[in-house]
Design an enzyme around this catalytic site. Structure first.
Site, PDB file in Angstrom:
ATOM      1  N   LYS A 221       0.813  -1.216   0.000  1.00  0.00           N
ATOM      2  CA  LYS A 221       0.000   0.000   0.000  1.00  0.00           C
ATOM      3  C   LYS A 221       0.848   1.268   0.000  1.00  0.00           C
ATOM      4  O   LYS A 221       0.410   2.310  -0.459  1.00  0.00           O
ATOM      5  CB  LYS A 221      -0.978  -0.018   1.163  1.00  0.00           C
ATOM      6  CG  LYS A 221      -2.044  -1.090   0.949  1.00  0.00           C
ATOM      7  CD  LYS A 221      -3.149  -1.059   1.957  1.00  0.00           C
ATOM      8  CE  LYS A 221      -4.249  -2.033   1.572  1.00  0.00           C
ATOM      9  NZ  LYS A 221      -3.829  -3.456   1.705  1.00  0.00           N
TER      10      LYS A 221
HETATM   11  C1  LIG Z   1      -4.437  -4.559   1.104  1.00  0.00           C
HETATM   12  C2  LIG Z   1      -3.654  -5.826   0.999  1.00  0.00           C
HETATM   13  C3  LIG Z   1      -4.008  -6.848   0.097  1.00  0.00           C
HETATM   14  C4  LIG Z   1      -5.252  -6.776  -0.768  1.00  0.00           C
HETATM   15  O1  LIG Z   1      -5.139  -5.809  -1.779  1.00  0.00           O
HETATM   16  P1  LIG Z   1      -6.460  -5.273  -2.541  1.00  0.00           P
HETATM   17  O2  LIG Z   1      -5.984  -4.117  -3.330  1.00  0.00           O
HETATM   18  O3  LIG Z   1      -7.413  -4.871  -1.451  1.00  0.00           O
HETATM   19  O4  LIG Z   1      -6.984  -6.384  -3.365  1.00  0.00           O
HETATM   20  C5  LIG Z   1      -3.201  -7.966   0.008  1.00  0.00           C
HETATM   21  N1  LIG Z   1      -2.115  -8.103   0.789  1.00  0.00           N
HETATM   22  C6  LIG Z   1      -1.735  -7.151   1.676  1.00  0.00           C
HETATM   23  C7  LIG Z   1      -0.538  -7.374   2.520  1.00  0.00           C
HETATM   24  C8  LIG Z   1      -2.485  -5.974   1.819  1.00  0.00           C
HETATM   25  O5  LIG Z   1      -2.111  -5.039   2.702  1.00  0.00           O
END
Ligand SMILES: *Cc1c(COP(=O)(O)O)cnc(C)c1O
Length: 463
Positions: free
Chosen positions: A113
């Site tokens: 993120k």
């Molecule tokens: C947010 C997240 C996901 C999922 O990603 P999306 O964009 O919501 O599909 C997968 N793995 C981790 C570690 C995350 O923080």
């Protein structure tokens, strides 16, 4: 470039209009009117660019209301080796010939993120400064999103963050990550309750339109188009590292929750990046796996949502999914509105057949699968993967093809999910040097009852 809503509102909006917004006024999600096409010749030229240069080229196709020199400065400031650890920013690691991990988790909070949120912090500061405005970001988190938002917004002019989390329910590492921030514009509020209580308070506060307007309340949730756009870049960066020429194709496997990450892959593919397959991986919460296998979309109630060892994928309803469905249905907004108003839906056989045109495949993993994948990967390649990445790797292996490199997106580092690593490997995961002993730092947070009125008066007193 103009932006329209998936529910049919065609009032044209520009990038900086939607940057600070959430949903479109008709309840839909914003998408560009079209996807700019990247030719093989452009790809050949982009191959030698640095990550920041590549980001600038891709973002420029979608942003025409920020002067080029400013946009270049913002991406240069965002994608640096100091913030992301390497000069490649998202280096590939080989698991075995033809199977790679793309490292997206070397930013400040050790999860992918950061890739988008770090840019969002700089874009917000720029846009608010240009308008002479301020914004108070209110959010609820059970871990990854909240910390990524705080590390992106810390110290930024014009922005305050009020982040609610369930008191005592995050891992000691996650708490330390968030609560050790001493920046005056970051407010951690630990709510005596569970995550849903935090989310209810955010909803109640955002639904109080007068309070929302008066205090300039905003969000940074995963439906923000700028976050999705920032994520498109690493699909290109991964492609260039795994191939030698633009004649080659690759596939990506993506551990998925809210469908934000893989939706960026869909956009990259629509732009002409030679992606053969987009492999969607879920954990035991199989809402999306079910959809790609059967055409039936059935969001779950929170009571029906399992708590798993890959918690950032424990979603009941995929907030970005409507964007893909809009494209899948030939951008028929009437049909999209009909389906998403109903909540649950089943595609017609004709609609379902179109999924293969978009390259999607899916699969899922269980806790036992993830443990086994973590063990096997460590034994065979010496690479330690976290539970989310393990989910992606497990499903990727089901779809390997000769001569098509498969790139699994590494969405978090194992240090974030130490408990399961100990269960799988009998040892603690390695931790980046900068985060050693983080649990011992002084913490700055406020404990509050699960009461929207109390949170509102705290916000009023601190903006
Ligand atoms: C947010 C997240 C996901 C999922 O990603 P999306 O964009 O919501 O599909 C997968 N793995 C981790 C570690 C995350 O923080």
């Amino acid at each position: 470039m103009k932006y329209i809503s998936t529910r049919g509102d065609k009032t044209p909006r520009r990038f900086s209009d939607i940057l600070l917004e959430g949903l479109a006024p008709d309840g839909g999600l914003y998408l560009p009117t079209h996807y700019p096409i990247v030719t093989r010749a452009m790809l050949a030229k982009w191959r030698s660019l640095s990550y920041a240069e590549l980001a600038f080229e891709i973002l420029s196709l979608y942003i025409d209301d920020i002067p080029a020199a400013d946009l270049r400065r913002l991406v240069d400031k965002t994608y640096t080796p100091e913030v992301f650890g390497t000069k490649e920013i998202t280096p590939l690691k080989q698991v075995q010939p033809g199977l790679y991990l793309e490292a997206l988790s070397n930013g400040p909070t050790l999860a992918f993120k950061d890739m988008a949120m770090q840019l969002l912090g700089n874009l917000f500061e720029y846009e608010l400064g240009r308008r002479g405005e301020t914004l108070n970001i209110l959010g609820a988190t059970s871990g990854d999103t909240g910390s990524a938002a705080e590390y992106a917004m810390r110290g930024k002019a014009g922005v305050n963050v009020f982040m609610l989390s369930p008191h005592g329910r995050m891992s000691p590492f996650q708490q330390a990550q968030m609560f050790s921030l001493q920046d005056a514009n970051i407010h951690n509020i630990a709510i005596e309750g569970v995550f849903d209580d935090c989310q209810d308070i955010v909803k109640a506060t955002s639904n109080d339109l007068e309070f929302k307007r008066k205090h300039r309340i905003g969000t940074v949730n995963s439906i923000n188009w700028a976050r999705l756009l920032a994520q498109v870049v690493y699909y290109f960066a991964g492609y260039f590292q795994a191939t030698k020429s633009e004649q080659e194709r690759v596939s990506f496997a993506v551990p998925s929750g809210n469908f934000g990450n893989i939706c960026a892959g869909h956009v990259a593919r629509m732009m002409g990046l030679p992606i053969k397959r987009l492999v969607l991986a879920t954990n035991e919460n199989r809402v999306l796996d079910e959809f790609f296998r059967t055409g039936s979309y059935r969001p779950r109630a929170s009571a029906e949502t399992y708590e798993t060892s890959s918690p950032s994928m424990d979603i009941s309803k995929a907030s970005n999914f409507e964007r893909f469905v809009f494209d899948l249905l030939g951008r028929n907004a009437d049909r999209v509105r009909e389906l998403f108003h109903a909540g649950n839906f089943q595609l017609t056989p004709g609609e379902f057949d179109r999924i293969s045109v978009y390259g999607f495949l899916s699969g899922h993993s269980t806790h036992a699968d993830r443990l086994e994948t973590i063990r096997q990967t460590f034994k065979d390649s010496g690479l330690m993967v976290d539970t989310h990445t393990a989910d992606g790797l497990k499903v990727a292996r089901e779809y390997l093809e000769p001569n098509v490199p498969m790139i699994v997106l590494e969405t978090a580092l194992p240090a974030k999910f130490a408990e399961t690593i100990v269960e799988a490997l009998g040892r603690e995961p390695d931790r980046p040097a900068a985060l050693k002993g983080i649990e011992n730092l002084p913490k700055r947070f406020q404990v509050m009852k699960a009461d929207a009125a109390a949170v509102k008066s705290y916000i009023s007193a601190h903006v």
